[in-house]
Design an enzyme around this catalytic site. Structure first.
Site, short mmCIF file in Angstrom:
data_model
loop_
_atom_site.label_atom_id
_atom_site.label_comp_id
_atom_site.label_asym_id
_atom_site.label_seq_id
_atom_site.Cartn_x
_atom_site.Cartn_y
_atom_site.Cartn_z
N ARG A 111 0.82 -1.21 0.00
CA ARG A 111 0.00 0.00 0.00
C ARG A 111 0.85 1.26 0.00
O ARG A 111 0.58 2.21 -0.74
CB ARG A 111 -0.96 -0.01 1.19
CG ARG A 111 -1.83 1.23 1.34
CD ARG A 111 -2.41 1.76 0.05
NE ARG A 111 -3.09 0.74 -0.76
CZ ARG A 111 -3.37 0.88 -2.03
NH1 ARG A 111 -2.98 1.97 -2.69
NH2 ARG A 111 -3.99 -0.06 -2.70
N LYS A 146 3.34 24.39 -2.63
CA LYS A 146 2.00 23.89 -2.31
C LYS A 146 1.97 22.37 -2.44
O LYS A 146 1.29 21.79 -3.28
CB LYS A 146 0.96 24.55 -3.20
CG LYS A 146 0.88 26.06 -2.99
CD LYS A 146 -0.10 26.73 -3.94
CE LYS A 146 -0.11 28.24 -3.73
NZ LYS A 146 -1.01 28.93 -4.67
N LYS A 178 7.00 38.63 -1.01
CA LYS A 178 5.61 38.61 -1.43
C LYS A 178 4.88 39.85 -0.90
O LYS A 178 5.46 40.67 -0.18
CB LYS A 178 4.94 37.33 -0.96
CG LYS A 178 5.58 36.07 -1.56
CD LYS A 178 4.97 34.81 -1.04
CE LYS A 178 3.58 34.58 -1.55
NZ LYS A 178 3.54 34.29 -3.00
N GLU A 213 7.69 39.48 -5.85
CA GLU A 213 6.34 39.31 -6.40
C GLU A 213 5.75 40.69 -6.71
O GLU A 213 5.81 41.60 -5.89
CB GLU A 213 5.45 38.59 -5.39
CG GLU A 213 4.01 38.43 -5.83
CD GLU A 213 3.14 37.88 -4.73
OE1 GLU A 213 2.97 36.65 -4.66
OE2 GLU A 213 2.63 38.68 -3.91
N ASP A 236 2.37 38.22 -10.76
CA ASP A 236 1.33 37.43 -10.10
C ASP A 236 -0.07 37.90 -10.47
O ASP A 236 -0.38 39.09 -10.40
CB ASP A 236 1.52 37.51 -8.58
CG ASP A 236 0.67 36.49 -7.85
OD1 ASP A 236 0.56 35.35 -8.34
OD2 ASP A 236 0.11 36.83 -6.79
#
Length: 315
Positions: A111, A146, A178, A213, A236
């Protein structure tokens, strides 16, 4: 370690060590203190088995070497053979490998090996689709952070197997300024200056890349004013969805940003990146396109393993 992670991953010794941690954690999660009760109780002692890996959907297989590590950790006597390599395309109904060994051990490892292979193959398949769609434009397809918690190295290795390129591995190997960092610092210029000062204090300036960004054309111009301190500009959400039914996007703002930059710094587009939109974005001439969907919305490639007892089994 961050120096070794700046380029696309390969199964080097560091990566193998990180993936081994994933495997050990997965086995500990599955077995706890009592182990595989089903196989211990139902499988006769001395039973030897052969299992065959079957692709139940079309796609790019990935994680073969990882699966081999799973079986070896469970029982070094298990032998795995492949007729395909990581990164090969398979069609539904293709048998692409086999595993021979003590039946109990094979079933204990089954598995976890399949879970990792299926997830990695799903990521590699999706990445490869984007790579092929953008190949005429020589645009690099990047992954993001992510990823599933604990599976960062697995997910990012799968992206590379699919033909993609790794973005930063974590928060430690690249500075990405960012919007929230800009808000905290007061402006892009102030944020860049603070980053440069900090990196110099750690003897890391020129070693750790800096990306900024941007969300507006004004921010693009301000980021350019910070050259040569920065290495890349992220554009972005400059791709606007026009028609969700046809996946038609408006890349006007992105094109204007690229006209302003004029190749002075590496560029990365992000936001509204799907299989349906990626080629439209690549046509603008942007250097890189990053997509979180490669890893956070992965559809696993269906793979099965069915075993048969070998004649040498003691029943």
């Amino acid at each position: 370690r961050f120096l070794a992670r700046q380029q696309s991953m390969a199964m080097d010794e560091f990566t193998k060590a990180e993936i081994k941690k994933v495997i050990l954690a997965g086995l500990a999660e599955d077995l706890q203190q009592l182990g595989d009760l089903s196989s211990q109780s139902a499988v006769p002692a001395g039973c030897m088995a052969r299992g065959r890996f079957l692709a139940k959907a079309d796609g790019v297989v990935a994680g073969l070497e990882v699966a081999e590590m799973v079986f070896a950790i469970v029982n070094p006597d298990i032998k795995v053979q492949w007729t395909k390599y990581d990164g090969d395309y398979v069609t539904k109904g293709t048998y692409f490998g086999s595993v021979d060994g003590p039946a109990e051990s094979v079933l204990t490892a089954e598995r976890l090996a399949l879970n990792l292979m299926q997830r990695m193959s799903g990521i590699a398949t999706q990445t490869n689709r984007m790579v092929e769609l953008t190949r005429p434009y020589h645009t690099k397809i990047l992954d993001t952070r992510k990823t599933a918690p604990g599976l960062r190295y697995v997910d990012k290795l799968a992206c590379v197997i699919g033909g993609g390129t790794n973005h930063r591995m974590g928060l430690y190997d690249m500075v990405m300024i960012k919007d929230n960092h800009v808000t905290a610092a007061g402006s892009i210029t102030k944020a860049v200056d603070k980053v440069v000062s900090f990196l110099k204090s750690k003897n890391l300036y020129g070693v750790i890349p800096i990306e900024v960004e941007t969300r507006t054309l004004g921010e693009v111009k301000e980021a350019l004013s910070c050259l040569p301190k920065i290495n890349r500009v992220m554009l972005d959400n400059m791709v606007k969805m026009v028609d969700t039914k046809t996946s038609r996007v408006d890349t006007t703002m992105l094109s204007k940003a690229l006209d302003i930059i004029q190749g002075a710094v590496a560029t990365e587009a992000s936001g509204n990146i799907t299989l349906e939109t990626v080629s439209q974005v690549a046509k603008t001439g942007v250097d890189m396109i990053s997509s979180g969907a490669l890893t956070h919305s992965v559809t696993a490639l269906d793979i099965s393993l069915k075993i048969k007892l070998l004649p040498s089994s003691k029943l």
